[in-house]
Write an enzyme that holds these catalytic residues in place. Structure first.
Site, PDB file in Angstrom:
ATOM      1  N   GLU A 155       0.808  -1.224   0.000  1.00 38.80           N
ATOM      2  CA  GLU A 155       0.000   0.000   0.000  1.00 38.80           C
ATOM      3  C   GLU A 155       0.842   1.276   0.000  1.00 38.80           C
ATOM      4  O   GLU A 155       0.902   1.999   0.989  1.00 38.80           O
ATOM      5  CB  GLU A 155      -0.977  -0.008   1.188  1.00 38.80           C
ATOM      6  CG  GLU A 155      -2.008  -1.109   1.082  1.00 38.80           C
ATOM      7  CD  GLU A 155      -3.108  -1.018   2.144  1.00 38.80           C
ATOM      8  OE1 GLU A 155      -2.898  -0.360   3.177  1.00 38.80           O
ATOM      9  OE2 GLU A 155      -4.183  -1.605   1.915  1.00 38.80           O
ATOM     10  N   GLU A 306      -6.670  -8.261  -0.297  1.00 37.58           N
ATOM     11  CA  GLU A 306      -7.061  -8.286   1.120  1.00 37.58           C
ATOM     12  C   GLU A 306      -8.536  -7.961   1.231  1.00 37.58           C
ATOM     13  O   GLU A 306      -9.058  -7.131   0.488  1.00 37.58           O
ATOM     14  CB  GLU A 306      -6.310  -7.208   1.926  1.00 37.58           C
ATOM     15  CG  GLU A 306      -4.833  -7.384   2.059  1.00 37.58           C
ATOM     16  CD  GLU A 306      -4.205  -6.245   2.883  1.00 37.58           C
ATOM     17  OE1 GLU A 306      -4.926  -5.566   3.642  1.00 37.58           O
ATOM     18  OE2 GLU A 306      -3.000  -6.033   2.736  1.00 37.58           O
TER      19      GLU A 306
HETATM   20  C1  GLA Z   1      -4.305  -2.703   4.923  1.00 39.88           C
HETATM   21  C2  GLA Z   1      -2.914  -3.305   5.067  1.00 39.88           C
HETATM   22  C3  GLA Z   1      -2.869  -4.444   6.023  1.00 39.88           C
HETATM   23  C4  GLA Z   1      -3.715  -4.177   7.223  1.00 39.88           C
HETATM   24  C5  GLA Z   1      -5.130  -3.916   6.778  1.00 39.88           C
HETATM   25  C6  GLA Z   1      -6.090  -3.744   7.928  1.00 39.88           C
HETATM   26  O1  GLA Z   1      -4.998  -3.153   3.866  1.00 39.88           O
HETATM   27  O2  GLA Z   1      -2.349  -3.665   3.839  1.00 39.88           O
HETATM   28  O3  GLA Z   1      -1.519  -4.628   6.403  1.00 39.88           O
HETATM   29  O4  GLA Z   1      -3.208  -3.078   7.896  1.00 39.88           O
HETATM   30  O5  GLA Z   1      -5.137  -2.742   6.022  1.00 39.88           O
HETATM   31  O6  GLA Z   1      -7.402  -3.549   7.467  1.00 39.88           O
END
Ligand code: GLA
Ligand code: ZN
Length: 670
Positions: A155, A306
């Site tokens: 991210e 995710e």
């Molecule tokens: C993001 C991050 C993860 C985690 C999630 C929690 O997507 O990539 O490492 O912190 O948020 O929702």
């Protein structure tokens, strides 16, 4: 050319799994993890995200042994690995040794070591050390049989306003504009005596500094995208040189304004994104996000990297996904082009700020839980689907334009209303088609429009060079173009068009805009159809325009501009270009778009009842129909014919399907 190809030939199925952080746990737990992963039908684990200090506790010391064990353990248990480079969180020793690596905030203050993504993207030390780590990982694991994908960093996020970034920004501007004269002209700096007489006077948009030069602001956003992208490409190029056959991605974040994901996607082998809607988010808004990510690489399937199996912890209220919703939303992602169902996270950590974030295994460490059961059921279903869906494409004939530069420019501009809500405006038009189950691709100003019958560009305030010509070609060959109020105002450096609005779109639209009225929140006007077919509400902004060649389809019903055009259509060649001069209500948009798509014979294969979503992916030309019941009650869906085969339930289907609460079906021809 569309290819029905899995992301990795080593894993030609819908991936099921997610983020796994064994470095937070003692070895005893690992065996239990593998056992439970197999039980849950986990086929893919993402390892290494944020593991930097566990892999390199000091600059000259690497500790890969634990990761060796994990990679081997995953492989032994038939689980593939997405291997992340750990560069999203530099270790404390690194920040200490290289303080210039730390990120500066919007005041230009260097931050202390903290959190994650706390590095300056222009730090040479960061690039060198993250590159070294990527090289070490590729050399060690490049041939590992479990490895299917590189996940670079995590991210990419935010911006840095430090001295290093300021210096690089000046170089970036020199390359872009060539001369200070040109920059001064493009940024209109004679205003308020802002003319720069030396490059060194240019500063990043510090919070207490120059934040009102829009050309500078939008350029700093572009420069920051380039800066983060350079970090990605630095690692990517190293990985690629050692493992040319392993695809490379990073995880994107949805409607994330600070970075231009269209430009990121060009450098990625496959798009991946992290989907965290509110538990009560309308399904159409989630669909829009999936379609945006599918659009980033022109329709190529993407990875759902995710999602939470149960709840987030970082929203104001973190409601649980109701029983069945995890499955429903997972299939919704697949229905919109995802080739994976991955979670954050496998096991809930005991400490840190995510200790209350949902996970497949929670603190009780048990498998006899609702969430584990739902995950396992999904795992078994995905396994049974095999390769039936992977690589399949959607086939939309409607494209809706989204543009990150425009997002910045239109919301940065001062007037005619403070809140422009570009993203929500584009989504509003998207939803009108979503409600009809008409597939829509999210496209960008640089996309190829040749496969589309209808291109919609809401609030396209910034019109880039070449865009109007593409629209003219679309319309001339028989396509339809729709744009709205507050479009065609400025060029790419945020300079207003010399001949007024809608700038280069004036020709295809056959009109010119004289003034724009801003309406208070509680104020509306009306759209009175010229053919007496109805009266609709509009608001927010109202352009007062004059038609040239365009026909007037509706006029304002109220105020001093009553009777002036509010909906126009200009016919050019074989097609039409529409202008919506104000922000209409949903009932107008529903009717308006149905009217247009009908002309092209675009209709959903199946007309479901409200709250049921239908999408179609095509594999080797054959349709795969997804039926998603977003309602908390069962519904019957009449099919276009009997005799489909369900991929989820055994046997043939009659001419009707009953879907229970949050139930899903996937149909193929027999
Ligand atoms: C993001 C991050 C993860 C985690 C999630 C929690 O997507 O990539 O490492 O912190 O948020 O929702
Ligand atoms: Zn910096």
């Amino acid at each position: 050319m569309t290819v029905d190809r899995p992301v990795s030939p080593k894993a030609p199925f819908i991936w099921h799994g997610g983020d796994y952080n064994p470095e937070q746990w003692p070895r005893e737990v690992w065996q239990e993890d593998f056992r439970l992963m197999k039980q849950a039908g986990i086929t893919v684990a993402t390892v290494g995200v944020f593991s930097w200090v566990s892999l390199q506790p000091a600059e000259d010391r690497f500790t890969f042994e634990w990761l060796d064990e994990i990679m081997d353990g995953l492989h032994r248990n038939g689980i593939r690995a997405i291997l992340a480079t750990p560069s999203a969180a530099q270790p404390g020793w690194m920040s200490q040794a290289y303080p210039q690596m730390l990120r500066s905030d919007d005041n230009g203050q260097r931050r202390p070591h903290r959190h994650r993504v706390n590095y300056c993207p222009n730090s040479d030390d960061y690039r060198r050390l993250s590159g070294n780590m990527a090289r070490a990982l590729a050399e060690r694991y490049g041939d590992h049989p479990a490895l299917i994908l590189w996940h670079v960093s995590n991210e990419y996020d935010g911006r840095c306003l430090c001295d290093t970034c300021a210096a690089r920004f000046r170089e970036w501007l020199q390359a872009r504009y060539g001369s200070l004269n040109e920059l001064n002209y493009r940024w209109w700096t004679a205003f308020w005596s802002h003319t720069y007489t030396d490059w060194s006077q240019i500063m990043p948009p510090l919070a207490t500094g120059e934040v009102l030069t829009h050309g500078l602001n939008v350029d700093y956003f572009r420069f920051m995208t380039d800066s983060h992208l350079a970090c990605f490409c630095n690692e990517r190029d190293i990985l690629r040189s050692i493992t040319p056959d392993i695809p490379i991605t990073t995880n994107l974040m949805g409607a994330y304004k600070p970075l231009d994901y269209r430009r990121f996607a060009r450098e990625m082998d496959v798009v991946a994104w992290d989907c965290y809607p509110r538990a009560n988010q309308p399904p159409g808004e989630i669909a829009f996000m999936h379609d945006t990510h599918r659009g980033l690489k022109d329709g190529q399937p993407f990875l759902l990297m995710e999602q939470t199996p149960s709840s987030q912890n970082w929203q104001a209220v973190n409601a649980l996904k109701r029983p069945g919703v995890l499955r429903l939303w997972s299939y919704q992602a697949v229905a919109h082009g995802a080739d994976s169902v991955l979670y954050f996270q496998w096991r809930r950590g005991r400490g840190g700020c995510e200790k209350l974030h949902g996970a497949v295994i929670e603190h009780a460490g048990r498998a006899d839980t609702r969430v584990f059961r739902e995950v396992s059921q999904l795992g078994a279903e995905l396994a049974a689907l095999g390769d039936a869906i992977v690589g399949a494409r959607l086939n939309a004939r409607v494209g809706i334009v989204f543009d990150w530069d425009n997002w910045h420019a239109v919301e940065d501009a001062v007037g005619p209303v403070r809140d422009k809500h570009y993203y929500a405006t584009v989504c509003k038009h998207y939803l009108a088609l979503y409600r009809q189950n008409i597939p829509v691709d999210v496209v960008f100003p640089d996309s190829d429009f040749s496969q589309y019958d209808l291109i919609i560009a809401p609030m396209l305030y910034m019109v880039k060079a070449g865009f109007a010509e593409k629209v003219e070609a679309l319309v001339e060959r028989g396509g339809t173009f729709v744009t709205t109020y507050h479009s065609g105002r400025v060029d790419e450096t945020d300079l207003a068009f010399e001949n007024g609005y809608p700038g280069p779109l004036a020709r295809v639209l056959g009109l010119w805009v004289e003034e724009t009225d801003a309406l208070y929140d509680d104020q509306t006007n009306t759209i009175v159809m010229a053919d007496n077919s109805g009266v609709f509400t509009c608001g927010h902004l109202a352009d007062l325009l004059h038609t040239g060649t365009a026909a007037v389809l509706a006029t304002y019903g109220e105020d001093f501009y009553q009777g002036m055009p509010v909906v126009t259509r200009n016919t050019v060649g074989a097609g039409d270009a529409y202008y919506l001069a104000s922000d209409p209500d949903d009932s107008f948009l529903d009717r308006f778009y149905v009217g247009i798509v009908r002309q092209y014979g675009i209709a959903p294969v199946i007309q479901p009842p409200d709250g049921v979503e239908v999408t179609v992916r095509y594999k080797q030309g054959k349709p795969i129909i997804f039926l998603l019941n977003h309602r908390a009650e069962s519904v019957s869906v009449a099919l276009d014919k009997a005799g489909y085969r369900s991929l989820l339930h055994a046997g043939l289907v009659g001419s009707q399907v009953t879907l229970g609460k949050y139930e899903v079906d996937i149909l193929v021809e027999t």
